[in-house]
Design an enzyme around this catalytic site. Sequence first.
Site, PDB file in Angstrom:
ATOM      1  N   ASP A   1     -12.903   8.595   7.794  1.00 33.47           N
ATOM      2  CA  ASP A   1     -12.969   8.344   9.242  1.00 33.47           C
ATOM      3  C   ASP A   1     -13.791   9.377  10.025  1.00 33.47           C
ATOM      4  O   ASP A   1     -14.573   8.990  10.900  1.00 33.47           O
ATOM      5  CB  ASP A   1     -11.560   8.228   9.839  1.00 33.47           C
ATOM      6  CG  ASP A   1     -10.957   6.849   9.634  1.00 33.47           C
ATOM      7  OD1 ASP A   1     -11.708   5.911   9.310  1.00 33.47           O
ATOM      8  OD2 ASP A   1      -9.739   6.705   9.814  1.00 33.47           O
TER       9      ASP A   1
ATOM     10  N   LYS B   1      -3.112   2.968   6.384  1.00 29.43           N
ATOM     11  CA  LYS B   1      -3.317   1.516   6.304  1.00 29.43           C
ATOM     12  C   LYS B   1      -2.083   0.785   6.828  1.00 29.43           C
ATOM     13  O   LYS B   1      -2.200  -0.177   7.591  1.00 29.43           O
ATOM     14  CB  LYS B   1      -3.545   1.098   4.850  1.00 29.43           C
ATOM     15  CG  LYS B   1      -4.905   1.415   4.288  1.00 29.43           C
ATOM     16  CD  LYS B   1      -5.003   0.783   2.908  1.00 29.43           C
ATOM     17  CE  LYS B   1      -6.311   1.054   2.229  1.00 29.43           C
ATOM     18  NZ  LYS B   1      -6.396   0.377   0.926  1.00 29.43           N
TER      19      LYS B   1
ATOM     20  N   ASN C   1      -0.626   3.919   1.283  1.00 27.22           N
ATOM     21  CA  ASN C   1      -1.412   4.662   2.264  1.00 27.22           C
ATOM     22  C   ASN C   1      -0.799   4.447   3.662  1.00 27.22           C
ATOM     23  O   ASN C   1      -0.841   3.340   4.207  1.00 27.22           O
ATOM     24  CB  ASN C   1      -2.856   4.140   2.190  1.00 27.22           C
ATOM     25  CG  ASN C   1      -3.782   4.804   3.176  1.00 27.22           C
ATOM     26  OD1 ASN C   1      -3.402   5.128   4.296  1.00 27.22           O
ATOM     27  ND2 ASN C   1      -5.025   4.992   2.763  1.00 27.22           N
TER      28      ASN C   1
ATOM     29  N   THR D   1       0.851  -1.194   0.000  1.00 29.63           N
ATOM     30  CA  THR D   1       0.000   0.000   0.000  1.00 29.63           C
ATOM     31  C   THR D   1       0.882   1.237   0.000  1.00 29.63           C
ATOM     32  O   THR D   1       2.011   1.208   0.497  1.00 29.63           O
ATOM     33  CB  THR D   1      -0.931   0.032   1.225  1.00 29.63           C
ATOM     34  OG1 THR D   1      -1.771   1.189   1.144  1.00 29.63           O
ATOM     35  CG2 THR D   1      -0.174   0.086   2.537  1.00 29.63           C
TER      36      THR D   1
ATOM     37  N   ARG E   1     -10.820  -3.277   8.536  1.00 22.22           N
ATOM     38  CA  ARG E   1      -9.468  -3.777   8.254  1.00 22.22           C
ATOM     39  C   ARG E   1      -8.957  -4.622   9.416  1.00 22.22           C
ATOM     40  O   ARG E   1      -8.355  -5.676   9.210  1.00 22.22           O
ATOM     41  CB  ARG E   1      -8.525  -2.590   7.988  1.00 22.22           C
ATOM     42  CG  ARG E   1      -7.176  -2.990   7.397  1.00 22.22           C
ATOM     43  CD  ARG E   1      -6.442  -1.803   6.806  1.00 22.22           C
ATOM     44  NE  ARG E   1      -7.221  -1.196   5.742  1.00 22.22           N
ATOM     45  CZ  ARG E   1      -7.964  -0.098   5.879  1.00 22.22           C
ATOM     46  NH1 ARG E   1      -7.990   0.558   7.017  1.00 22.22           N
ATOM     47  NH2 ARG E   1      -8.676   0.368   4.870  1.00 22.22           N
TER      48      ARG E   1
ATOM     49  N   LYS F   1      -9.660   1.973  17.165  1.00 20.41           N
ATOM     50  CA  LYS F   1     -10.082   1.620  15.798  1.00 20.41           C
ATOM     51  C   LYS F   1      -9.603   0.205  15.466  1.00 20.41           C
ATOM     52  O   LYS F   1     -10.292  -0.546  14.772  1.00 20.41           O
ATOM     53  CB  LYS F   1      -9.533   2.640  14.786  1.00 20.41           C
ATOM     54  CG  LYS F   1     -10.028   2.385  13.371  1.00 20.41           C
ATOM     55  CD  LYS F   1      -9.514   3.403  12.343  1.00 20.41           C
ATOM     56  CE  LYS F   1      -9.944   2.980  10.932  1.00 20.41           C
ATOM     57  NZ  LYS F   1      -9.345   3.780   9.862  1.00 20.41           N
TER      58      LYS F   1
ATOM     59  N   ASP G   1      -8.129  -4.174  -0.310  1.00 21.18           N
ATOM     60  CA  ASP G   1      -8.971  -3.235  -1.045  1.00 21.18           C
ATOM     61  C   ASP G   1     -10.202  -2.998  -0.184  1.00 21.18           C
ATOM     62  O   ASP G   1     -10.752  -3.938   0.384  1.00 21.18           O
ATOM     63  CB  ASP G   1      -9.373  -3.785  -2.412  1.00 21.18           C
ATOM     64  CG  ASP G   1      -9.959  -2.678  -3.280  1.00 21.18           C
ATOM     65  OD1 ASP G   1      -9.217  -1.736  -3.616  1.00 21.18           O
ATOM     66  OD2 ASP G   1     -11.153  -2.738  -3.603  1.00 21.18           O
ATOM     67  N   SER G   2     -10.575  -1.746  -0.069  1.00 18.07           N
ATOM     68  CA  SER G   2     -11.631  -1.433   0.885  1.00 18.07           C
ATOM     69  C   SER G   2     -12.513  -0.325   0.354  1.00 18.07           C
ATOM     70  O   SER G   2     -12.175   0.344  -0.628  1.00 18.07           O
ATOM     71  CB  SER G   2     -10.997  -1.018   2.217  1.00 18.07           C
ATOM     72  OG  SER G   2      -9.968  -0.071   1.994  1.00 18.07           O
TER      73      SER G   2
ATOM     74  N   PHE H   1      -7.898   8.596   8.605  1.00 16.25           N
ATOM     75  CA  PHE H   1      -7.736   9.085   7.238  1.00 16.25           C
ATOM     76  C   PHE H   1      -9.062   8.879   6.491  1.00 16.25           C
ATOM     77  O   PHE H   1     -10.022   8.321   7.041  1.00 16.25           O
ATOM     78  CB  PHE H   1      -6.588   8.337   6.530  1.00 16.25           C
ATOM     79  CG  PHE H   1      -6.855   6.873   6.323  1.00 16.25           C
ATOM     80  CD1 PHE H   1      -6.607   5.957   7.325  1.00 16.25           C
ATOM     81  CD2 PHE H   1      -7.397   6.410   5.123  1.00 16.25           C
ATOM     82  CE1 PHE H   1      -6.885   4.602   7.141  1.00 16.25           C
ATOM     83  CE2 PHE H   1      -7.665   5.053   4.925  1.00 16.25           C
ATOM     84  CZ  PHE H   1      -7.406   4.153   5.932  1.00 16.25           C
TER      85      PHE H   1
HETATM   86  P1  IMP Z   1      -8.328   1.433  -1.556  1.00 13.14           P
HETATM   87  O1  IMP Z   1      -8.684   0.288  -0.665  1.00 13.14           O
HETATM   88  O2  IMP Z   1      -6.903   1.868  -1.359  1.00 13.14           O
HETATM   89  O3  IMP Z   1      -8.692   1.217  -2.978  1.00 13.14           O
HETATM   90  O4  IMP Z   1      -9.116   2.713  -1.106  1.00 13.14           O
HETATM   91  C1  IMP Z   1     -10.266   2.656  -0.392  1.00 13.14           C
HETATM   92  C2  IMP Z   1     -10.723   4.045  -0.006  1.00 13.14           C
HETATM   93  O5  IMP Z   1     -11.774   3.834   0.914  1.00 13.14           O
HETATM   94  C3  IMP Z   1      -9.675   4.877   0.733  1.00 13.14           C
HETATM   95  O6  IMP Z   1      -8.953   5.727  -0.111  1.00 13.14           O
HETATM   96  C4  IMP Z   1     -10.533   5.672   1.688  1.00 13.14           C
HETATM   97  O7  IMP Z   1     -11.068   6.786   1.044  1.00 13.14           O
HETATM   98  C5  IMP Z   1     -11.648   4.695   1.988  1.00 13.14           C
HETATM   99  N1  IMP Z   1     -11.308   3.913   3.186  1.00 13.14           N
HETATM  100  C6  IMP Z   1     -10.928   2.611   3.233  1.00 13.14           C
HETATM  101  N2  IMP Z   1     -10.671   2.241   4.500  1.00 13.14           N
HETATM  102  C7  IMP Z   1     -10.875   3.345   5.248  1.00 13.14           C
HETATM  103  C8  IMP Z   1     -10.754   3.598   6.646  1.00 13.14           C
HETATM  104  O8  IMP Z   1     -10.370   2.749   7.474  1.00 13.14           O
HETATM  105  N3  IMP Z   1     -11.056   4.841   7.028  1.00 13.14           N
HETATM  106  C9  IMP Z   1     -11.467   5.811   6.177  1.00 13.14           C
HETATM  107  N4  IMP Z   1     -11.575   5.651   4.878  1.00 13.14           N
HETATM  108  C10 IMP Z   1     -11.288   4.399   4.410  1.00 13.14           C
END
Ligand code: IMP
Length: 199
Positions: free
Chosen positions: A156, A12, A9, A7, A182, A176, A70-71, A153
Amino acid sequence: MIFVIATNNKGKLAEFEAIMGREGYRVCSMAEAGIENSAPEENGSSYAENALIKAKACNPSGEYAVIADDSGLEVDVLKGAPGMYSARYGGAGLDDGGRRRKLLAEIGDTPMEERTARFVCAICCILPGGKTIQVEGRCEGHIAFEEKGENGFGYDPLFILQETGLTFGEMSEPEKAVYSHRARAIQALIARLKEENIK
Ligand code: IMP
């Protein structure tokens, strides 16, 4: 075994480090594993497919395992949007704050009882040799009328967790890490790794 977290991020990565570290697993970033920044096109048709695409693109050498997730945030009154498109919601010009403002504008003054939503997280772990483990975690809640809290982030500050009545933005990282989508997916992964006797 060292697990590379695929990632870019930092939020994450911190969650994986905290939860897996507590269970005695060693994790590192792609940079620490000497892997070039990989940002593949997320063109799968599910969270699980996108997690697999990200894990495969990371492609670490020999002794490393790779973990990708992926979320997304699914809002019922928006028919499940932004969902798989959460990171790109509103187009490339928006940052996290812009996406939160767009979400609030789309939901408008929908009453609290109809502002139901959930975070979903799919994790894909590829072990050296190619064995693949896929798990999912989710958490239920509501979308707040305005941002609350400075932590975390993405969405949230808008997501009120059912169990605590607080937004993830108001909860500390360890809090959290008990309840989040996650965290639940990581716990499911750890259970599978333990079953397979992988340390
Ligand atoms: P990806 O999983 O990197 O494709 O992105 C998923 C997107 O969902 C992120 O960029 C956030 O905008 C949002 N997201 C996923 N998990 C969280 C979290 O734990 N908190 C807040 N936003 C989340």
